[in-house]
Structure formats: structure tokens, C-alpha cells
Design a protein around this motif. Structure first.
Motif, PDB file in Angstrom:
ATOM      1  N   ALA A   1      30.204  21.314   5.602  1.00  0.00           N
ATOM      2  CA  ALA A   1      30.657  21.888   6.458  1.00  0.00           C
ATOM      3  C   ALA A   1      30.674  20.017   6.864  1.00  0.00           C
ATOM      4  CB  ALA A   1      30.126  23.047   7.314  1.00  0.00           C
ATOM      5  N   PHE A   2      29.059  20.045   6.533  1.00  0.00           N
ATOM      6  CA  PHE A   2      28.453  18.987   7.645  1.00  0.00           C
ATOM      7  C   PHE A   2      29.740  17.421   7.391  1.00  0.00           C
ATOM      8  CE2 PHE A   2      25.817  14.738   7.341  1.00  0.00           C
ATOM      9  CZ  PHE A   2      25.788  14.727   8.837  1.00  0.00           C
ATOM     10  N   ASN A   3      29.380  17.084   5.292  1.00  0.00           N
ATOM     11  CA  ASN A   3      30.625  16.309   5.212  1.00  0.00           C
ATOM     12  C   ASN A   3      31.798  15.930   5.229  1.00  0.00           C
ATOM     13  OD1 ASN A   3      28.183  14.847   3.654  1.00  0.00           O
ATOM     14  ND2 ASN A   3      28.741  16.706   2.153  1.00  0.00           N
ATOM     15  N   ALA A   4      32.059  17.730   6.207  1.00  0.00           N
ATOM     16  CA  ALA A   4      33.980  17.294   6.320  1.00  0.00           C
ATOM     17  C   ALA A   4      33.836  16.972   7.539  1.00  0.00           C
ATOM     18  CB  ALA A   4      34.041  18.690   6.087  1.00  0.00           C
TER      19      ALA A   4
ATOM     20  N   VAL B   1      29.370  19.666  13.772  1.00  0.00           N
ATOM     21  CA  VAL B   1      28.184  19.618  12.953  1.00  0.00           C
ATOM     22  C   VAL B   1      26.705  18.986  13.725  1.00  0.00           C
ATOM     23  CG1 VAL B   1      25.777  20.222  10.914  1.00  0.00           C
ATOM     24  CG2 VAL B   1      28.565  20.328  10.436  1.00  0.00           C
ATOM     25  N   ASN B   2      26.691  17.976  13.616  1.00  0.00           N
ATOM     26  CA  ASN B   2      25.610  17.297  14.935  1.00  0.00           C
ATOM     27  C   ASN B   2      25.850  18.299  15.971  1.00  0.00           C
ATOM     28  OD1 ASN B   2      24.681  15.966  13.007  1.00  0.00           O
ATOM     29  ND2 ASN B   2      25.535  14.133  13.468  1.00  0.00           N
ATOM     30  N   ALA B   3      27.210  18.524  17.242  1.00  0.00           N
ATOM     31  CA  ALA B   3      27.010  18.779  18.219  1.00  0.00           C
ATOM     32  C   ALA B   3      26.666  19.893  17.788  1.00  0.00           C
ATOM     33  CB  ALA B   3      28.566  18.950  18.413  1.00  0.00           C
ATOM     34  N   LYS B   4      27.352  21.224  17.106  1.00  0.00           N
ATOM     35  CA  LYS B   4      26.115  22.417  17.201  1.00  0.00           C
ATOM     36  C   LYS B   4      24.743  22.515  17.186  1.00  0.00           C
ATOM     37  CE  LYS B   4      30.514  25.213  15.280  1.00  0.00           C
ATOM     38  NZ  LYS B   4      31.170  24.900  14.733  1.00  0.00           N
ATOM     39  N   LEU B   5      24.655  21.530  16.335  1.00  0.00           N
ATOM     40  CA  LEU B   5      22.831  21.366  16.430  1.00  0.00           C
ATOM     41  C   LEU B   5      22.199  21.497  17.304  1.00  0.00           C
ATOM     42  CD1 LEU B   5      22.245  19.017  12.690  1.00  0.00           C
ATOM     43  CD2 LEU B   5      21.956  21.985  13.139  1.00  0.00           C
TER      44      LEU B   5
END
Lengths: 322, 291
Positions: free
Chosen positions: B272-275, B280-284
Motif C-alpha cells: 500500500a505504501f509503495n502504491a 499512507v503517510n497522511a493516514k499515519l
């Protein structure tokens, strides 16, 4: 029973056989640099081989025993004095309540091991009393021994007059020889540098401690050209930070090899050309700065033969003291 | 990725999953060490995962080095098919950049540095194409980091930046390692940031310092009572810039036991991160802000 420290020597630490199991968090096994000497000293006074003892480098401590006891000193050669009177090394001896143990000048090796019947009974951390000063673990509140410390000693009943036969007291030769199994990033240096490493005579540098021993005097290494991998850093001696084995030989900048020892850093970003074999790790602990050293190339079969030979020396010591 | 195996003396085997750093290499290395731990092989004494490699220490009197090597190679296929997903936590680490203590230290060791006339931050900014140290600092704290290794010394985390490779910061290590680094220095070498857990030797460039204790052998710090080491591989870190006053305040709070690191539980899925890295960072960050 306790040891009252009058003078600590240069750097005297409590050591045992260390704390395996935490290297993945950067906490090294630690413990005696010369494990054979520690085991022998403990055997001499009737302790378990892994009991905690004092490791003193270059200079001995001075201490008073608070009860009648039995002690033994092994490792490097340093004259022992009991209330000023000479006592034999590698031989257990009795000390009376109030007597003072002190030492003369080191004549051979680098580290002595002072075992006392019952073993030193300071608080253990992560299963060991070994002093790991960088992480403030073990020892006396995480540090080396200091003047005024009173080191508690466990219950023991040692017998005076037991001795390790002269032939079993293993010492470094002149020049000292350290056997090395090439590997890890051995392929990173040129064939000429691979040969030079084993041909050259090296000397122990002043930067030689429980973490590692640095050597100088040999030729710098040449690297096989490559584009540095992503994340490694730009110097040809850099790698993506990985784990360092005990005994591994890194050459930062390609100039001075460092052999990691018992208090090794667990990883980092310098390539390694191989590792000193397990059978020769104890010898490193007995090398003084400036002594000449040669590295000798061995293969795995020779490394395992050397390991067995060392094990049989230990078995002979056990048999002699049984 | 090409996995390479080597003996490290007669007691270790070193497995380099890849020569270069990537999260794919980290996850494969982690899967292999997990499989090795589960295999529970007699004679194995230490399993040490690293960024893109790992090391096994074993007793050659119990298992022959050649047999150990065969067993490790057999684990490689298992690791290939393992899920690249983990439940972990995101932690906010306050950093006082350009602090006086690392500055004093970097001046003391200037002759060991690539740029004896500047500071570590000036040099790092220049070679990464930033106009100023301030712009570089912003790049350093604006995205999260992944703990891809714990080690060197007690509890020191190596952190890998969670951004596209072309945006990752890269700085060489010192020409010759220093003999001193202040405790809790935030450092940089290769593509990794790190936090020095204790005072001591080091070769990474020095950018700042955190007031947050991450190694406590006495275990008196409130959040280190269960274990003396704070970080573990797989943790995600967000650096938060602070000034001197905030630094002093947090330092005092750590000491009096009132400081609690800001932490949120999260799931990290490499595919998911690579895509979608930004997503993903925003969700983190959302999870951390909610903590």
C-alpha cells in the motif's frame, strides 16, 4: 566477605562470561576479554567458571580482604603481593582477614583476572555482572571499580595451593599471530590488498579497548571499483549499515583495521574483510599497544580445528584442577 | 535483490538480502529472521536483523557452520512469500535542531569532516541541494521515518525516510569516526537518520538532539519501566522540531516522570505504501494527531 578497593589500577572492571541474547538491540555479550584466563582463575578458587571476577588492564588494583579467603590471579604476568610478600600467579593462595593484595609491574600480556572464592556478588543486570560501561550495565552501578568501593563476595570454600601447569598458560607469541577467516565483504578489496593484509606486519595501536583493537603499520587497502549502493554513503569503505560479528575486521577509510571484541558495537556502516576466529579472541585481550601482530589466513576447517584445540586446553586445565 | 551469504568467522553467518537499502529488502530480512526464530534451531544464540541484512550467531559445537548455512538458505523461499504488513506504532520524537551541545562536539572534531569550514547541517544542506540549513531541517522532519534496525550501541535506532527514493536525503559519514557524540544526538549517515542512545563514538553527521530518553539501564524513566530499550524494528517515527525552552521543559518532564511520548498504534502495509506514499503517510500522521 568483601573486597575493599584501596586503589583501582588503570581500569579494573567486574567481568564474567557476559550477557548473550541482547546483541539485536545493540547490547553486546561483554564479559572477560580472555575467557580462558577467567575460567582458569575461577576453577583455581573452586568457583563456577563463569563467576564474576576482576579484570585489570596494564596495572593491578590494590585491595583489602575483609575475611579469610582464597584468591587466584591468571592472564597476563604481573607480580602479586600479599601484604608486600610475593605470591605465585596461576596458583590459588590464602589471604587472611585484613590482608592487602597489590601488584607489581606487568611483564607479559595485557590483562589479569583476579578471582576470589565465592565470586564477586554485585547486582546482575540482564543476567550478568559484567561491566558494560557504555550502556551503564553491570559492574559497580554500571561503571568500573573505583577507590573506596566495597565489592561484596559470595559464599565460597576455595583451596590454596592449586596451580595451572605452565604449559597450559596460553600466551601470545612474538609477533602475535591472529588467525582470520576471510569473508563478509572480502570481495570489496583488490587481490593485491587481500595479499598485503596477510603479508604485512601490523602493530597494536593505542586505541585498543574492550570494544575493539585498532592496528596500524600495514599498507592501506585498495577497493574494487563500484558505484556505491543506495543508502551506503559515498566512501568506498561504506556499506548499508549492517550487523558486525564479534572478531570482525573493519577498515574504515581503508587505512587502519579494527577487530571488534567483547564490548563490540553490534553494527554499523563499514565493510569488513572477515573475522578473527573464535579460538584466537582470548589472545587479543592479552595484546599491549605497539606489539607486532600478523594476521594468518585460515579456512573453516582450520578454524574449527583451532576451536577444538582450544577446547582441549580448557579440558586439560579442568583435569589438572579436578 | 540478490541475497548473499557469508561466514563471519566460525560463530556467525551474515546474510545480505540486498546491497542497497530498500523497505523490500528490510521486509525480506525481517521475514527470514522471524522464520529462523520460529524454526527454533539448536545452537542458534543470537538473531540480529539489520536494515537490508541480518546476522545469526551460533555455537559451532552444536551445529556445524555448513549445516547452519544450509538451514538459512532453505528459509529464503518462505520469506519471499511472507506478507509485507505489520502492526506497529508511530511515535513523535521532539528534536532541538542546531543545539549548542552537538555544535560544540562537531567543532571539536572538525578535522575529521569533509567540510572543515562549515557545520554538519550546512554541509548536508549543500550536498542535498537545499539553499539553507533551515530548508534541510524542514525536509528532515516533514515526513515520517521507519526504524529499520536497532543497534550499534544499546537501543540506537536507524531510521529510513518514508518518501520516494529521489526525495531521500543522503549524507556521507564522517571521514574518520569521532570519539565523542552527545547522548540523544540526532545523526545522519548514508540514507539513515539515527538517535544516539548513549554518549560515545560515532561517525554520523550531527543535526540536533532530543530530550526524550530512549535507553535507561536503571529503568527509572516512566515509559521504560518494562524494558530499558525504547525502539524496536518496525517502529515509525515523526520528528517534531522544538526550541530551547521546549527542550528544557521536556527534559525536566522526562526526569520527574510526567513525560509520555505521543504514540499511536498503526498498521504498515508495504505494498500500500509503495502504491501511494503520500496517502499512507497522511493516514499515519492522522493517527498520530489523534493520539
Amino acid at each position: 566477605m568483601a573486597l575493599e578497593i584501596r586503589k583501582p589500577g588503570l581500569l579494573t572492571t567486574i567481568q564474567d562470561l557476559g550477557r548473550p541474547g541482547y546483541f539485536h538491540l545493540g547490547i553486546p555479550v561483554g564479559g572477560a576479554m580472555d575467557r580462558l584466563a577467567l575460567r582458569a582463575a575461577n576453577r583455581l578458587v573452586g568457583n563456577d567458571e563463569g563467576a564474576a571476577a576482576l579484570e585489570a588492564v596494564f596495572m593491578g588494583p590494590e585491595f583489602t580482604v575483609t575475611e579469610d579467603t582464597v584468591l587466584a590471579v591468571t592472564g597476563g604476568e604481573m607480580p602479586i603481593k600479599l601484604d608486600g610478600e610475593p605470591v605465585q600467579t596461576w596458583t590459588s593462595f590464602a589471604a587472611k582477614k585484613g590482608q592487602v593484595v597489590s601488584f607489581g609491574y606487568l611483564s607479559e600480556g595485557a590483562r589479569i583476572y583476579i578471582a576470589v572464592a565465592g565470586g564477586i556478588a554485585t547486582e546482575a543486570k540482564l543476567g550478568s555482572r559484567a561491566t558494560y560501561a557504555i550502556g551503564a550495565l553491570g559492574g559497580v552501578d554500571g561503571r568500573a571499580v573505583a577507590a573506596g568501593d566495597v565489592l561484596p563476595v559470595g559464599e565460597g570454600d576455595g583451596i590454596a595451593g592449586r596451580t595451572v601447569p605452565e604449559a597450559l598458560r596460553r600466551r601470545p607469541g612474538q609477533p602475535a599471530e591472529l588467525r582470520v577467516l576471510p569473508g563478509l565483504y572480502w570481495h570489496r578489496i583488490t587481490e593485491a590488498s587481500q595479499k598485503a593484509f596477510f603479508e604485512d606486519e601490523w602493530k597494536v595501536a593505542p586505541e585498543a579497548d574492550r570494544m575493539g583493537y585498532r592496528f596500524r603499520g600495514g599498507r592501506p587497502v585498495d577497493f574494487v571499483e563500484r558505484e556505491q549502493p543506495f543508502g551506503a554513503g559515498s566512501d568506498p569503505s561504506n556499506i548499508v549499515d549492517g550487523c558486525y560479528p564479534y572478531g570482525s575486521i573493519q577498515v574504515p577509510g581503508g587505512t587502519e583495521p579494527i577487530v571488534l571484541h567483547r564490548d563490540a558495537v553490534s553494527g554499523g556502516g563499514y565493510f569488513m574483510i572477515g573475522a578473527v576466529i573464535s579460538a584466537d579472541m582470548d589472545l587479543i585481550g592479552q595484546l599491549q599497544p605497539n606489539v607486532p601482530v600478523r594476521f594468518r589466513q585460515v579456512d573453516m576447517d582450520q578454524a574449527l580445528d583451532a576451536r577444538r584445540a582450544r577446547q582441549s586446553t580448557l579440558d586439560e586445565i579442568r583435569a589438572a584442577l579436578a | 535483490m540478490k541475497t548473499r551469504y557469508s561466514h563471519g568467522g566460525d560463530e556467525h553467518i551474515f546474510v545480505e538480502v540486498d546491497e542497497e537499502m530498500s523497505l523490500d529488502a528490510f521486509f525480506k530480512s525481517l521475514s527470514m529472521t522471524n522464520a529462523l526464530r520460529e524454526a527454533d534451531i539448536d545452537g542458534v544464540t543470537e538473531i540480529c536483523p539489520a536494515n537490508a541484512s541480518f546476522q545469526v550467531k551460533f555455537d559451532p559445537d552444536v551445529i556445524a557452520p555448513g549445516d547452519m548455512l544450509d538451514k538459512l538458505k532453505a528459509l529464503e523461499d518462505v520469506a519471499e512469500s511472507a506478507e509485507k504488513k505489520m502492526t506497529t506504532r508511530i511515535v513523535e520524537v521532539p528534536v532541538f535542531y542546531q543545539d549548542p551541545w552537538t555544535h560544540e562536539t562537531l567543532m571539536r572534531f572538525r578535522e575529521r569532516h569533509q567540510d572543515p569550514d562549515g557545520t554538519d547541517l550546512d554541509y548536508a544542506a549543500k550536498i542535498n541541494g537545499y539553499d539553507s540549513a533551515e530548508a534541510f531541517i524542514e525536509a528532515h522532519h516533514s515526513s515520517p521515518w521507519f526504524v529499520s534496525m536497532v543497534g550499534f550501541v544499546a537501543g540506537l535506532p536507524f531510521l529510513y525516510q518514508l518518501v520516494e527514493r529521489e526525495k531521500q536525503l543522503q549524507v556521507p559519514k564522517y571521514l574518520r569516526p569521532r570519539t565523542d557524540t552527545p547522548k540523544q544526538t540526532v545523526g545522519y549517515g548514508g540514507c539513515f537518520s539515527c538517535i544516539y542512545s548513549v554518549r560515545g563514538a560515532g561517525g554520523y553527521q550531527m543535526f540536533g538532539i532530543t530530550p526524550m530518553t530512549i535507553f535507561d539501564p536503571e529503568q527509572t524513566v516512566s515509559y521504560l519501566k518494562d524494558f530499558m530499550v525504547f525502539f524496536r524494528p518496525g517502529d515509525i517515527v515523526k520528528f517534531a522540531p522544538i526550541d530551547r525552552a521546549e527542550y528544557d521543559r521536556i527534559l525536566a518532564a522526562v526526569e520527574d516522570g510526567s513525560y509520555r511520548p505521543r504514540i499511536a498504534e498503526v498498521t504498515f502495509d508495504l505494498d500500500a505504501f509503495n502504491a501511494d506514499m503520500a496517502g499512507v503517510n497522511a493516514k499515519l500522521m492522522e493517527a498520530l494527531d489523534g493520539a
